[in-house]
Design a protein around this motif. Structure first.
Motif, PDB file in Angstrom:
ATOM      1  N   GLY A  17     -48.048  62.846   6.052  1.00  0.00           N
ATOM      2  CA  GLY A  17     -47.453  62.319   7.282  1.00  0.00           C
ATOM      3  C   GLY A  17     -48.293  61.227   7.897  1.00  0.00           C
ATOM      4  O   GLY A  17     -48.938  60.467   7.193  1.00  0.00           O
ATOM      5  N   ARG A  18     -48.312  61.210   9.251  1.00  0.00           N
ATOM      6  CA  ARG A  18     -48.921  60.052   9.912  1.00  0.00           C
ATOM      7  C   ARG A  18     -50.407  60.230  10.214  1.00  0.00           C
ATOM      8  O   ARG A  18     -50.849  61.319  10.604  1.00  0.00           O
ATOM      9  CB  ARG A  18     -48.181  59.707  11.209  1.00  0.00           C
ATOM     10  N   ALA A  19     -51.126  59.152  10.001  1.00  0.00           N
ATOM     11  CA  ALA A  19     -52.512  59.066  10.466  1.00  0.00           C
ATOM     12  C   ALA A  19     -52.519  57.816  11.339  1.00  0.00           C
ATOM     13  O   ALA A  19     -52.247  56.715  10.858  1.00  0.00           O
ATOM     14  CB  ALA A  19     -53.464  58.925   9.289  1.00  0.00           C
ATOM     15  N   ILE A  21     -53.551  56.117  15.635  1.00  0.00           N
ATOM     16  CA  ILE A  21     -54.623  55.920  16.614  1.00  0.00           C
ATOM     17  C   ILE A  21     -54.206  56.549  17.943  1.00  0.00           C
ATOM     18  O   ILE A  21     -53.090  56.341  18.405  1.00  0.00           O
ATOM     19  CB  ILE A  21     -54.865  54.398  16.866  1.00  0.00           C
ATOM     20  N   ASP A  22     -55.107  57.315  18.544  1.00  0.00           N
ATOM     21  CA  ASP A  22     -54.927  57.783  19.921  1.00  0.00           C
ATOM     22  C   ASP A  22     -55.786  56.897  20.819  1.00  0.00           C
ATOM     23  O   ASP A  22     -56.953  56.627  20.487  1.00  0.00           O
ATOM     24  CB  ASP A  22     -55.465  59.222  20.091  1.00  0.00           C
ATOM     25  N   LEU A  23     -55.233  56.461  21.937  1.00  0.00           N
ATOM     26  CA  LEU A  23     -56.028  55.736  22.937  1.00  0.00           C
ATOM     27  C   LEU A  23     -55.978  56.577  24.204  1.00  0.00           C
ATOM     28  O   LEU A  23     -54.964  56.599  24.921  1.00  0.00           O
ATOM     29  CB  LEU A  23     -55.455  54.328  23.137  1.00  0.00           C
ATOM     30  N   GLY A  43     -55.709  59.713  15.360  1.00  0.00           N
ATOM     31  CA  GLY A  43     -54.714  60.659  15.861  1.00  0.00           C
ATOM     32  C   GLY A  43     -53.568  60.813  14.885  1.00  0.00           C
ATOM     33  O   GLY A  43     -53.641  60.368  13.739  1.00  0.00           O
ATOM     34  N   GLY A  44     -52.498  61.425  15.373  1.00  0.00           N
ATOM     35  CA  GLY A  44     -51.365  61.750  14.502  1.00  0.00           C
ATOM     36  C   GLY A  44     -51.522  63.199  14.103  1.00  0.00           C
ATOM     37  O   GLY A  44     -52.536  63.584  13.500  1.00  0.00           O
ATOM     38  N   SER A  45     -50.513  64.012  14.421  1.00  0.00           N
ATOM     39  CA  SER A  45     -50.649  65.456  14.245  1.00  0.00           C
ATOM     40  C   SER A  45     -51.184  65.888  12.864  1.00  0.00           C
ATOM     41  O   SER A  45     -52.174  66.620  12.793  1.00  0.00           O
ATOM     42  CB  SER A  45     -49.314  66.116  14.576  1.00  0.00           C
ATOM     43  N   ALA A  47     -52.859  64.251  10.653  1.00  0.00           N
ATOM     44  CA  ALA A  47     -54.249  63.765  10.466  1.00  0.00           C
ATOM     45  C   ALA A  47     -55.191  64.639  11.286  1.00  0.00           C
ATOM     46  O   ALA A  47     -56.259  65.056  10.810  1.00  0.00           O
ATOM     47  CB  ALA A  47     -54.357  62.302  10.879  1.00  0.00           C
ATOM     48  N   ASN A  48     -54.793  64.949  12.520  1.00  0.00           N
ATOM     49  CA  ASN A  48     -55.637  65.816  13.354  1.00  0.00           C
ATOM     50  C   ASN A  48     -55.841  67.176  12.680  1.00  0.00           C
ATOM     51  O   ASN A  48     -56.953  67.729  12.699  1.00  0.00           O
ATOM     52  CB  ASN A  48     -54.988  66.045  14.723  1.00  0.00           C
ATOM     53  N   ILE A  49     -54.769  67.709  12.089  1.00  0.00           N
ATOM     54  CA  ILE A  49     -54.889  69.032  11.451  1.00  0.00           C
ATOM     55  C   ILE A  49     -55.802  68.949  10.227  1.00  0.00           C
ATOM     56  O   ILE A  49     -56.645  69.832  10.003  1.00  0.00           O
ATOM     57  CB  ILE A  49     -53.488  69.594  11.087  1.00  0.00           C
ATOM     58  N   TYR A 177     -42.530  68.230  17.060  1.00  0.00           N
ATOM     59  CA  TYR A 177     -41.366  67.464  17.522  1.00  0.00           C
ATOM     60  C   TYR A 177     -41.777  66.366  18.502  1.00  0.00           C
ATOM     61  O   TYR A 177     -42.388  66.642  19.536  1.00  0.00           O
ATOM     62  CB  TYR A 177     -40.347  68.408  18.185  1.00  0.00           C
ATOM     63  N   ARG A 178     -41.498  65.134  18.149  1.00  0.00           N
ATOM     64  CA  ARG A 178     -41.783  63.975  19.020  1.00  0.00           C
ATOM     65  C   ARG A 178     -40.455  63.266  19.239  1.00  0.00           C
ATOM     66  O   ARG A 178     -40.009  62.507  18.363  1.00  0.00           O
ATOM     67  CB  ARG A 178     -42.773  63.013  18.345  1.00  0.00           C
ATOM     68  N   PRO A 179     -39.784  63.516  20.378  1.00  0.00           N
ATOM     69  CA  PRO A 179     -38.410  63.040  20.567  1.00  0.00           C
ATOM     70  C   PRO A 179     -38.203  61.563  20.272  1.00  0.00           C
ATOM     71  O   PRO A 179     -37.219  61.183  19.657  1.00  0.00           O
ATOM     72  CB  PRO A 179     -38.123  63.335  22.041  1.00  0.00           C
ATOM     73  N   LYS A 265     -57.122  68.210  29.555  1.00  0.00           N
ATOM     74  CA  LYS A 265     -55.790  67.657  29.235  1.00  0.00           C
ATOM     75  C   LYS A 265     -55.074  68.638  28.303  1.00  0.00           C
ATOM     76  O   LYS A 265     -55.723  69.485  27.684  1.00  0.00           O
ATOM     77  CB  LYS A 265     -55.913  66.255  28.601  1.00  0.00           C
ATOM     78  N   THR A 266     -53.752  68.505  28.231  1.00  0.00           N
ATOM     79  CA  THR A 266     -53.006  69.522  27.469  1.00  0.00           C
ATOM     80  C   THR A 266     -52.815  69.152  25.999  1.00  0.00           C
ATOM     81  O   THR A 266     -52.588  70.033  25.173  1.00  0.00           O
ATOM     82  CB  THR A 266     -51.605  69.719  28.072  1.00  0.00           C
ATOM     83  N   PHE A 267     -52.870  67.867  25.657  1.00  0.00           N
ATOM     84  CA  PHE A 267     -52.563  67.526  24.265  1.00  0.00           C
ATOM     85  C   PHE A 267     -53.765  67.842  23.351  1.00  0.00           C
ATOM     86  O   PHE A 267     -54.894  67.926  23.815  1.00  0.00           O
ATOM     87  CB  PHE A 267     -52.104  66.067  24.134  1.00  0.00           C
ATOM     88  N   GLY A 268     -53.443  68.015  22.074  1.00  0.00           N
ATOM     89  CA  GLY A 268     -54.483  68.407  21.119  1.00  0.00           C
ATOM     90  C   GLY A 268     -54.459  69.905  20.866  1.00  0.00           C
ATOM     91  O   GLY A 268     -55.009  70.383  19.868  1.00  0.00           O
ATOM     92  N   ALA A 269     -53.774  70.654  21.755  1.00  0.00           N
ATOM     93  CA  ALA A 269     -53.754  72.118  21.612  1.00  0.00           C
ATOM     94  C   ALA A 269     -53.094  72.533  20.299  1.00  0.00           C
ATOM     95  O   ALA A 269     -53.629  73.338  19.531  1.00  0.00           O
ATOM     96  CB  ALA A 269     -53.017  72.750  22.791  1.00  0.00           C
ATOM     97  N   GLY A 270     -51.917  71.961  20.034  1.00  0.00           N
ATOM     98  CA  GLY A 270     -51.147  72.375  18.855  1.00  0.00           C
ATOM     99  C   GLY A 270     -51.857  72.065  17.546  1.00  0.00           C
ATOM    100  O   GLY A 270     -51.870  72.899  16.629  1.00  0.00           O
ATOM    101  N   ASP A 271     -52.458  70.898  17.464  1.00  0.00           N
ATOM    102  CA  ASP A 271     -53.099  70.508  16.197  1.00  0.00           C
ATOM    103  C   ASP A 271     -54.376  71.313  15.937  1.00  0.00           C
ATOM    104  O   ASP A 271     -54.659  71.712  14.805  1.00  0.00           O
ATOM    105  CB  ASP A 271     -53.419  69.002  16.208  1.00  0.00           C
TER     106      ASP A 271
END
Ligand SMILES: Nc1ncnc2c1ncn2[C@@H]1O[C@H](COP(=O)(O)OP(=O)(O)O)[C@@H](O)[C@H]1O
Ligand SMILES: O=C(O)C[C@@H](O)[C@H](O)C(=O)COP(=O)(O)O
Length: 331
Positions: A17-19, A21-23, A43-45, A47-49, A177-179, A265-271
């Motif tokens: 999948g995707r790799a 950049i997170d800013l 970043g990218g789910s 890649a993070n995993i 899921y990223r709408p 912050k809340t993001f990053g939890a899932g990965d």
């Protein structure tokens, strides 16, 4: 209860999948309109995993397409630097760009992500760039739902699933899921169901399962009845700070609490959750313990600034679990 893998494989996990950049906003607790400084991370789910798994000691590989530019080269060198095999990360030759995710940290529980994903290189991964010889060396193929959003990445991902099944590689589907990458919820539901029905393990939030089932306020009981009538034998359903459940096809149910922390912050939890859960499962730990590893890793990452760079090592995760078990024993 433990989960069985094919142990005679060189790679523990290969993600596809995707790799990107997170800013991430450096100035917190303000809207993005007023944020002047951002820090760059890979970043990218998926890649993070992969990064999280590799930092925990798993042998990880990655299948993806990178832009032929400074961002693409940064991503490849970072991933290689944390020990990921990048031999199947191909470079785009048609001028497509790296996906960017700008994050806004308004408060510890109000975060949002502004994604730039028009014509991004990762969604141009083509089926002929997915190699059976590579996939068959893995215990786990990790699929990210977003890779199904557009062709040709959609067909490349489905080909990878088929090759994994042919070679007895466990397919782990992180719904991710990223709408904004999808045309409609109906389209998402079609492809999510198609891949979930073929996966051995599915991981997602309750809301993401609702997207897969194209319903609102779905019940875990109905989801498990549906997916256990197909290939899956282990389902993880996350409920944010309320904790998470693992359902085994044999009927056993496990629950884990979220570990309290000073949330930044809340993001990053899932990965981070997915990488530590997989690490524990592949290392032969009990499913119940694997849930604790996932929760502990997520608790560490939500207290830090990034998703990828903040991924913890085994000692940090085990120390957090031990600390919480001591507190529980005292109360
Ligand atoms: N605020 C929080 N504090 C501590 N742990 C959290 C927090 N939010 C989520 N987690 C942990 O991360 C896991 C995944 O979070 P969740 O929000 O369900 O997934 P996602 O990030 O994929 O939307 C949860 O099951 C929980 O263990
Ligand atoms: O997945 C992306 O493209 C963005 C991520 O890199 C970002 O760090 C993020 O949103 C992670 O969130 P999670 O799904 O809660 O782990």
């Amino acid at each position: 209860m433990k989960y069985e893998f094919n142990n005679d494989r060189e790679f523990d996990v290969i993600a596809i999948g995707r790799a990107c950049i997170d800013l991430n906003a450096v100035e917190y607790n303000r809207p993005m309109e007023e944020t002047m400084t951002f820090s760059k991370y890979v970043g990218g789910s998926p890649a993070n995993i992969a990064i999280g798994s590799s930092k925990l000691g798993l042998k990880a590989g990655f299948i993806g397409k990178l832009a032929d530019d400074q961002h693409g080269r940064f991503i490849k060198s970072y991933m290689q630097g944390v020990g990921i095999d990048v031999s199947n990360m191909v470079v785009d030759t048609e001028g497509h760009k790296t996906g960017l995710a700008f994050t806004e940290i308004l408060s510890p529980d109000e975060c949002s992500i502004l994604m730039y994903r028009e014509d991004v290189a990762d969604l141009y991964l083509a089926p002929n760039e997915v190699n059976e010889d590579y996939i068959k060396q893995a215990k786990v193929l990790l699929i990210s739902g977003t890779a199904l959003a557009k062709s040709p990445s959609r067909e490349a991902t489905i080909k990878a699933v088929n090759l994994a099944k042919k070679n007895n590689v466990k397919v782990v589907f992180e719904l991710d899921y990223r709408p904004y990458t999808w045309k409609s919820k109906e389209e998402t539901a079609v492809y999510y169901a198609l891949v979930a029905e073929q996966s051995d393990v599915v991981i997602g939030t309750r809301d993401e399962y609702d997207v897969m089932e194209n319903i609102v306020d779905g019940k875990n009981e109905d989801t498990i009845n549906y997916l256990f009538s197909h290939q899956a034998d282990l389902l993880v359903i996350k409920h944010g700070v309320e904790g998470s459940y693992a359902y085994a096809k044999s009927g056993e149910v496990f629950k884990a609490q979220a570990y309290k922390t000073q949330v930044l912050k809340t993001f990053g939890a899932g990965d981070s959750y997915a990488s530590a859960f997989l690490y524990a499962l592949i290392s032969g730990k009990e499913i119940e313990t694997a849930l604790k590893y996932g929760s502990a890793s997520a608790s560490i990452v939500v207290s830090k600034h990034s998703s990828s760079e903040a991924m913890p090592n085994v000692e940090e995760i085990e120390a957090l679990i031990a600390k919480n078990e001591k507190i529980e024993a005292r109360s």
